[in-house]
Design an enzyme around this catalytic site. Structure first.
Site, PDB file in Angstrom:
ATOM      1  N   GLU A  87      20.618  68.210  63.411  1.00 41.25           N
ATOM      2  CA  GLU A  87      20.615  67.543  62.108  1.00 41.25           C
ATOM      3  C   GLU A  87      19.735  66.304  62.141  1.00 41.25           C
ATOM      4  O   GLU A  87      19.982  65.366  62.899  1.00 41.25           O
ATOM      5  CB  GLU A  87      22.026  67.132  61.680  1.00 41.25           C
ATOM      6  CG  GLU A  87      22.009  66.405  60.336  1.00 41.25           C
ATOM      7  CD  GLU A  87      23.382  66.034  59.812  1.00 41.25           C
ATOM      8  OE1 GLU A  87      23.440  65.365  58.754  1.00 41.25           O
ATOM      9  OE2 GLU A  87      24.388  66.402  60.443  1.00 41.25           O
TER      10      GLU A  87
ATOM     11  N   GLU B 254      22.094  73.724  65.183  1.00 42.33           N
ATOM     12  CA  GLU B 254      22.046  72.644  64.202  1.00 42.33           C
ATOM     13  C   GLU B 254      21.553  71.322  64.802  1.00 42.33           C
ATOM     14  O   GLU B 254      22.349  70.496  65.231  1.00 42.33           O
ATOM     15  CB  GLU B 254      23.439  72.411  63.581  1.00 42.33           C
ATOM     16  CG  GLU B 254      23.443  71.319  62.515  1.00 42.33           C
ATOM     17  CD  GLU B 254      24.827  70.994  61.985  1.00 42.33           C
ATOM     18  OE1 GLU B 254      24.930  70.131  61.100  1.00 42.33           O
ATOM     19  OE2 GLU B 254      25.816  71.597  62.456  1.00 42.33           O
TER      20      GLU B 254
ATOM     21  N   LYS C 129      21.109  75.931  61.060  1.00 40.76           N
ATOM     22  CA  LYS C 129      21.672  75.004  60.081  1.00 40.76           C
ATOM     23  C   LYS C 129      20.808  73.742  60.076  1.00 40.76           C
ATOM     24  O   LYS C 129      21.175  72.714  60.650  1.00 40.76           O
ATOM     25  CB  LYS C 129      23.128  74.667  60.409  1.00 40.76           C
ATOM     26  CG  LYS C 129      23.813  73.835  59.322  1.00 40.76           C
ATOM     27  CD  LYS C 129      25.302  73.711  59.538  1.00 40.76           C
ATOM     28  CE  LYS C 129      25.926  72.858  58.431  1.00 40.76           C
ATOM     29  NZ  LYS C 129      27.399  72.767  58.536  1.00 40.76           N
TER      30      LYS C 129
ATOM     31  N   TYR D 229      31.089  63.496  62.192  1.00 38.91           N
ATOM     32  CA  TYR D 229      32.125  64.468  61.858  1.00 38.91           C
ATOM     33  C   TYR D 229      33.360  64.310  62.745  1.00 38.91           C
ATOM     34  O   TYR D 229      34.306  64.988  62.613  1.00 38.91           O
ATOM     35  CB  TYR D 229      31.579  65.903  62.018  1.00 38.91           C
ATOM     36  CG  TYR D 229      30.595  66.287  60.937  1.00 38.91           C
ATOM     37  CD1 TYR D 229      31.026  66.928  59.794  1.00 38.91           C
ATOM     38  CD2 TYR D 229      29.242  65.999  61.073  1.00 38.91           C
ATOM     39  CE1 TYR D 229      30.121  67.294  58.793  1.00 38.91           C
ATOM     40  CE2 TYR D 229      28.340  66.361  60.078  1.00 38.91           C
ATOM     41  CZ  TYR D 229      28.794  67.006  58.957  1.00 38.91           C
ATOM     42  OH  TYR D 229      27.894  67.354  57.977  1.00 38.91           O
TER      43      TYR D 229
END
Length: 378
Positions: free
Chosen positions: A207, A205, A247, A378
Site C-alpha cells: 500500500e 498488497e 490489492k 489496521y
C-alpha cells in the site's frame, strides 16, 4: 532537517528499513541479497484450486469486503458510535456484516481477522459457513510475520479460509529508498509463495500511502518502482501468477497536494502503471480505498472500467463499504436491518462500478465525506 525514507514491513526480522541507494541498479538476486539462499516454493498440488479460487473472487460485478481490522482498530470504530471494545460487540458488528441477505450478489470474498475466522453467530452458525452460503470466499489476514507462516496458513486453510492478505506500507515523503522497496517486495514474495504452498490465494498488497503533498506524477513513479520489484521477486520465488490477486493503491496525488485529480485522471495514471507492470496472467486487481470517501472510491473504480482491461479490476474496500453501515447501526439491534441495507447500497454501487455502470446521482452527503487518516494503521 534531513529525513530518511521508510517502508513499514510486517516481517518478524524487520520493522523499518531506511536507505538512500538508487532504484536503477539491478545486478541479479545474488548481488541484491548476497547472504540469502532462495528456497523455491511451488504451488504444487494446490495449483488448480488456487486458480479456481482466484477466478471465483475475480468474477464480474463482484469484489471483496475487507473486515480484517485488528481488535484495536475495530475498537476505534466501535468507540465512534459509543460502544466498548469487547468481543461481544465485535462479534455483533461482524455478524451484522456477514449475515446480510443477498450480499453474495455483489461480494465475492471477505477478508477476516483471525478472531472472526473462528467466531460464530449468536445462533451458533460459523461465520465461514454464512459466507459460503452466499457464495463468498472466506479469507484471512496473515501479516504477523514470516516466522511460522506456513503452519498458520495450513491451520487457516483447515478452518475454511481460501485466500490470504498481507499488507506492507510504502510511504512517499522522504523516500522510499531502493533498499526499503526491495525488502518490502521480498517479504511479499515469500509470503505469496508460502501461502500458495498451503492452499491460500495470496493477495499481494504494497500500500502506497496517501500521506504527503506530492503530485500524481510522483505517485506513479514510486508505484512503478514498487510493482517492478514485487513482480521480480514473485517470479524468483516461482509464485503462480494465475493464483494470486493484487490489492494496489490507486495512483492519486498526495492527500495534502494543492490540486485534486479527477476520476478520469486517476484512472488514466493507475491503468498506465498497471499495464506497464502487471502481467495479464494475474486474474484480478482489487483496489484498496486508502481513506478516500465512499463516493470517491466508487467513482474512481468506475472510471477504470470504461473500457476492457486485461484483468478483473474491482474493489477490496473496508472503510469505503463500512462507514455508512456503522453510523446507521449505532450498536442498536433495531437498526441492524437498516444497516445491512446500507451495506447492500454500497456493495451494489461498487458492483456497478466494476461493470463501468455507476452513477453518483442520489448519493448521500455522508458517503461523500473523506476518510483519510495520516499514517493509518489496521
Amino acid at each position: 532537517m534531513a529525513c530518511s525514507s521508510l517502508v513499514k514491513l510486517n516481517v518478524a526480522s524487520s520493522s523499518w528499513i531506511a536507505g538512500q541507494q538508487s532504484f536503477n541498479s539491478r545486478s541479479g538476486s545474488a548481488a541484491r541479497f548476497p547472504n540469502r539462499r532462495v528456497t523455491v516454493i511451488r504451488a504444487g498440488s494446490y495449483t488448480d484450486e488456487l486458480i479456481k479460487t482466484a477466478k471465483s473472487i475475480a468474477s464480474p460485478g463482484r469484489g471483496i469486503l475487507a473486515i480484517d481490522e485488528s481488535n484495536a482498530t475495530c475498537g476505534k470504530r466501535l468507540a465512534s458510535i459509543g460502544l466498548d471494545n469487547t468481543e461481544t460487540n465485535r462479534q455483533a458488528y461482524r455478524q451484522l456484516l456477514l449475515t446480510t441477505p443477498g450480499l453474495g450478489e455483489y461480494i465475492s470474498g471477505a477478508i477476516l481477522f483471525e478472531e472472526t475466522l473462528y467466531q460464530s453467530t449468536t445462533d451458533g452458525k460459523k461465520f465461514v459457513d454464512c459466507l459460503r452460503d452466499e457464495n463468498i470466499v472466506p479469507g484471512i489476514k496473515v501479516d504477523k510475520g514470516l516466522d511460522g507462516l506456513a503452519s498458520r496458513s495450513a491451520e487457516f486453510y483447515n478452518q475454511g479460509a481460501r485466500f490470504a492478505k498481507w499488507r506492507t506500507v510504502v510511504s512517499i515523503p522522504c523516500g522510499p529508498s531502493a533498499l526499503a522497496v526491495k525488502e518490502a517486495a521480498w517479504g511479499l514474495a515469500r509470503y505469496a509463495a508460502i501461502s500458495q504452498d498451503n492452499g491460500l490465494v495470496p493477495i499481494v498488497e504494497p500500500e502506497i500511502l496517501l500521506d504527503g503533498d506530492h503530485p500524481i506524477e510522483r505517485t506513479l513513479e514510486v508505484a512503478e518502482k514498487v510493482w517492478a520489484e514485487v513482480f521480480y521477486y514473485l517470479a524468483e520465488n516461482n509464485v503462480t501468477f494465475e493464483g494470486i490477486l493484487l490489492k494496489p493503491s490507486m495512483v492519486t496525488p498526495g492527500a495534502e497536494h494543492k490540486e485534486k485529480a479527477s476520476p478520469d485522471t486517476i484512472a488514466n495514471y493507475t491503468l498506465t502503471m498497471l499495464r506497464r507492470r502487471v502481467p495479464p496472467a494475474v486474474p484480478g486487481i482489487m483496489f484498496l480505498s486508502g481513506g478516500q470517501s465512499e463516493v470517491e472510491a466508487t467513482l474512481n473504480l468506475n472510471a477504470m472500467n470504461q473500457s476492457p482491461n486485461p484483468w478483473h479490476v474491482s474493489f477490496s474496500y473496508a472503510r469505503a463499504l463500512q462507514n455508512t453501515v456503522l453510523k446507521t447501526w449505532q450498536g442498536r439491534p433495531e437498526n441492524v436491518e437498516a444497516a445491512q441495507k446500507s451495506l447492500l447500497v454500497r456493495a451494489k454501487a461498487n458492483s456497478s462500478a466494476q461493470l463501468g455502470k455507476y452513477s453518483a446521482q442520489g448519493e448521500s452527503e455522508e458517503a461523500k465525506k473523506g476518510m483519510f487518516v495520516k499514517g493509518y494503521t489496521y
